[in-house]
Design a protein around this motif. Structure first.
Motif, PDB file in Angstrom:
ATOM      1  N   ILE A  60      42.129  42.101  28.597  1.00  0.00           N
ATOM      2  CA  ILE A  60      43.323  42.206  29.439  1.00  0.00           C
ATOM      3  C   ILE A  60      44.401  43.018  28.705  1.00  0.00           C
ATOM      4  N   GLY A  61      44.963  44.004  29.406  1.00  0.00           N
ATOM      5  CA  GLY A  61      45.984  44.860  28.822  1.00  0.00           C
ATOM      6  C   GLY A  61      45.460  46.168  28.265  1.00  0.00           C
ATOM      7  N   TYR A  62      44.142  46.326  28.214  1.00  0.00           N
ATOM      8  CA  TYR A  62      43.538  47.487  27.556  1.00  0.00           C
ATOM      9  C   TYR A  62      42.660  48.311  28.491  1.00  0.00           C
ATOM     10  N   GLY A  63      42.508  49.583  28.135  1.00  0.00           N
ATOM     11  CA  GLY A  63      41.539  50.448  28.798  1.00  0.00           C
ATOM     12  C   GLY A  63      41.715  50.468  30.301  1.00  0.00           C
ATOM     13  N   ASP A  64      40.617  50.265  31.017  1.00  0.00           N
ATOM     14  CA  ASP A  64      40.634  50.290  32.478  1.00  0.00           C
ATOM     15  C   ASP A  64      40.740  48.902  33.086  1.00  0.00           C
ATOM     16  N   THR A  65      40.994  47.900  32.258  1.00  0.00           N
ATOM     17  CA  THR A  65      41.244  46.540  32.749  1.00  0.00           C
ATOM     18  C   THR A  65      42.725  46.406  33.103  1.00  0.00           C
ATOM     19  N   ASP A  66      43.037  45.471  33.995  1.00  0.00           N
ATOM     20  CA  ASP A  66      44.431  45.254  34.396  1.00  0.00           C
ATOM     21  C   ASP A  66      45.321  44.949  33.185  1.00  0.00           C
ATOM     22  N   ALA A  67      46.591  45.319  33.311  1.00  0.00           N
ATOM     23  CA  ALA A  67      47.562  45.086  32.236  1.00  0.00           C
ATOM     24  C   ALA A  67      48.820  44.457  32.819  1.00  0.00           C
ATOM     25  N   PRO A  68      48.768  43.161  33.165  1.00  0.00           N
ATOM     26  CA  PRO A  68      49.953  42.505  33.730  1.00  0.00           C
ATOM     27  C   PRO A  68      51.113  42.472  32.743  1.00  0.00           C
ATOM     28  N   GLU A  69      52.327  42.372  33.268  1.00  0.00           N
ATOM     29  CA  GLU A  69      53.530  42.357  32.441  1.00  0.00           C
ATOM     30  C   GLU A  69      53.746  41.020  31.743  1.00  0.00           C
ATOM     31  N   ASP A  70      53.333  39.934  32.391  1.00  0.00           N
ATOM     32  CA  ASP A  70      53.652  38.586  31.914  1.00  0.00           C
ATOM     33  C   ASP A  70      52.730  38.172  30.767  1.00  0.00           C
ATOM     34  N   PRO A  71      53.290  37.825  29.591  1.00  0.00           N
ATOM     35  CA  PRO A  71      52.465  37.369  28.463  1.00  0.00           C
ATOM     36  C   PRO A  71      51.624  36.138  28.779  1.00  0.00           C
ATOM     37  N   LYS A  72      52.020  35.365  29.794  1.00  0.00           N
ATOM     38  CA  LYS A  72      51.249  34.173  30.142  1.00  0.00           C
ATOM     39  C   LYS A  72      49.816  34.513  30.542  1.00  0.00           C
ATOM     40  N   GLU A  73      49.595  35.747  30.965  1.00  0.00           N
ATOM     41  CA  GLU A  73      48.251  36.165  31.377  1.00  0.00           C
ATOM     42  C   GLU A  73      47.369  36.531  30.183  1.00  0.00           C
ATOM     43  N   TYR A  74      47.911  36.469  28.962  1.00  0.00           N
ATOM     44  CA  TYR A  74      47.196  36.932  27.771  1.00  0.00           C
ATOM     45  C   TYR A  74      46.836  35.797  26.819  1.00  0.00           C
ATOM     46  N   THR A  75      47.039  34.560  27.222  1.00  0.00           N
ATOM     47  CA  THR A  75      46.749  33.457  26.313  1.00  0.00           C
ATOM     48  C   THR A  75      45.258  33.357  26.037  1.00  0.00           C
ATOM     49  N   CYS A  76      44.930  32.725  24.928  1.00  0.00           N
ATOM     50  CA  CYS A  76      43.512  32.530  24.591  1.00  0.00           C
ATOM     51  C   CYS A  76      42.809  31.697  25.662  1.00  0.00           C
ATOM     52  N   LYS A  77      43.484  30.685  26.187  1.00  0.00           N
ATOM     53  CA  LYS A  77      42.866  29.832  27.214  1.00  0.00           C
ATOM     54  C   LYS A  77      42.549  30.640  28.465  1.00  0.00           C
ATOM     55  N   LYS A  78      43.503  31.450  28.935  1.00  0.00           N
ATOM     56  CA  LYS A  78      43.239  32.256  30.133  1.00  0.00           C
ATOM     57  C   LYS A  78      42.152  33.285  29.869  1.00  0.00           C
ATOM     58  N   THR A  79      42.163  33.856  28.668  1.00  0.00           N
ATOM     59  CA  THR A  79      41.129  34.823  28.318  1.00  0.00           C
ATOM     60  C   THR A  79      39.756  34.162  28.328  1.00  0.00           C
ATOM     61  N   CYS A  80      39.661  32.961  27.789  1.00  0.00           N
ATOM     62  CA  CYS A  80      38.395  32.235  27.796  1.00  0.00           C
ATOM     63  C   CYS A  80      37.945  31.926  29.225  1.00  0.00           C
ATOM     64  N   ASP A  81      38.871  31.550  30.075  1.00  0.00           N
ATOM     65  CA  ASP A  81      38.533  31.318  31.481  1.00  0.00           C
ATOM     66  C   ASP A  81      37.969  32.590  32.114  1.00  0.00           C
ATOM     67  N   ASP A  82      38.564  33.728  31.781  1.00  0.00           N
ATOM     68  CA  ASP A  82      38.085  35.003  32.317  1.00  0.00           C
ATOM     69  C   ASP A  82      36.684  35.335  31.797  1.00  0.00           C
ATOM     70  N   LEU A  83      36.433  35.074  30.534  1.00  0.00           N
ATOM     71  CA  LEU A  83      35.115  35.365  29.967  1.00  0.00           C
ATOM     72  C   LEU A  83      34.050  34.447  30.568  1.00  0.00           C
ATOM     73  N   ALA A  84      34.406  33.200  30.806  1.00  0.00           N
ATOM     74  CA  ALA A  84      33.466  32.294  31.470  1.00  0.00           C
ATOM     75  C   ALA A  84      33.169  32.797  32.884  1.00  0.00           C
ATOM     76  N   ALA A  85      34.197  33.307  33.562  1.00  0.00           N
ATOM     77  CA  ALA A  85      33.999  33.873  34.896  1.00  0.00           C
ATOM     78  C   ALA A  85      33.136  35.129  34.840  1.00  0.00           C
ATOM     79  N   LEU A  86      33.280  35.919  33.764  1.00  0.00           N
ATOM     80  CA  LEU A  86      32.451  37.113  33.607  1.00  0.00           C
ATOM     81  C   LEU A  86      30.979  36.730  33.416  1.00  0.00           C
TER      82      LEU A  86
END
Length: 331
Positions: free
Chosen positions: A73-99
């Motif tokens: 999140i925030g890099y390359g061709d992936t979305d880059a939201p403004e809010d730091p809340k979208e970059y937490t380790c917990k949210k990132t882990c949720d995204d990876l589980a979804a992937l």
């Protein structure tokens, strides 16, 4: 010479997935002529992207593994939201589980470098049943804190004060500045031979003009990085450094529970002797948190994946063959 993917390499696929409301871009590399033995996710850090694993992708595919490498999140061709809340380790882990669910697998091997290393330990905390084996390059395990302390209070993390502030976002704008910034972090020197980025300060903006070539990435590779970083600028990548208190709040209950963390899946940790941000000494007491921990070390800086790819790949192969029966594809 170690094989590596190149910008827009035709040997791999470039995919997208919508994960919890965010569009992720990821590299997919499948073993040829055989069913994958397992699926491995590779997670990059700052300032990098999926291309940072270019030396490892062909090797891991040759072991019979399906290799999945997202732009975080925030890099390359992936979305880059403004809010730091979208970059937490917990949210990132949720995204990876979804992937993993998106790809259709219920078990993965997981590897990370830099921030990606921090993520893989948290993934092992939040989604242990999803992981069959885990490795981290450069990043040691740092347990959840009982009392919040900014990482930048440690001498080797002083640069994080700058990165979580507004300076880099405001000053590193446009192709030229992004190229200078990245080249400097990737080992290039100023006109008078000095570093342009230090762990004590961060980016030394007055040294960027006339910065030399990076010894770690080719001009073509640096052009590729710049083309991706200019898409959303530096706000997204630096947002990872604005998550300290957010991550603390997510993990506070775990820390205060008094329950000892003991990872049950096999782990490999590879340190780099000359990594000034993440020196090997930080891993001194890691063993207590793992049932099975293998340690390795390479003589390299923070960019060990690129400086010592053959040694890194050998460590990974030995670990994976021993743990999950990966095999080298017949040539």
């Amino acid at each position: 010479m170690v094989d590596k993917i190149v910008p827009n390499d035709s040997r791999v696929q470039y995919k997208t997935a919508n994960l919890n409301g965010h569009t992720y871009n990821y590299i997919l590399s499948e073993p040829k002529g055989t069913k994958p033995l397992n699926t491995i996710f590779l997670i990059h850090g700052f300032p990098d992207m999926s291309f940072g694993w270019r030396y490892q992708i062909p090797h891991l595919t040759s072991l019979g593994l399906r290799v999945v490498v997202p732009d975080m999140i925030g890099y390359g061709d992936t979305d880059a939201p403004e809010d730091p809340k979208e970059y937490t380790c917990k949210k990132t882990c949720d995204d990876l589980a979804a992937l993993a669910s998106h790809i259709g697998v219920s078990s993965i091997i997981l590897g990370g470098h830099d921030w990606g290393g921090a993520v893989v330990y948290r993934m092992a905390m939040y989604y242990p049943k999803l992981l069959s084996a885990v490795f981290s390059v450069c990043t040691p395990f740092m347990p959840p804190q009982k009392k919040f302390m900014h990482m930048s209070e440690m001498p080797n993390f002083k640069y994080q004060i700058q990165l979580r502030g507004p300076g880099v976002v405001k000053k590193i704008v446009g192709e030229e500045k992004i190229r200078q910034f990245l080249a400097g972090i990737y080992g290039a020197r100023s006109k008078d031979g000095k570093p342009t980025f230090t762990v004590e300060v961060g980016c030394l903006f007055d040294r960027l003009d006339g910065v030399g070539s990076s010894p770690l990435v080719s001009d073509e590779e640096l052009d590729f990085y710049v083309s991706k970083f200019k898409r959303n600028g530096m706000r997204g990548p630096t947002n990872w450094y604005r998550t300290g208190e957010l991550n603390y709040e997510d993990e506070k209950e775990i820390a205060l529970s008094g329950k000892e963390i003991k990872f049950q899946m096999p782990f490999l940790f590879i340190s780099a002797t000359n990594d000034v941000a993440l020196p090997p000494s930080l891993s001194r007491e890691m063993e207590r948190s793992f049932r099975s921990l293998t340690k390795g070390q390479v003589e390299a800086t923070h960019w060990a994946l690129w400086e010592k790819p053959e040694e890194i790949n050998q460590y990974l192969e030995e670990f994976l063959v021993g743990q999950i029966g990966a095999r080298r594809a017949s040539l």
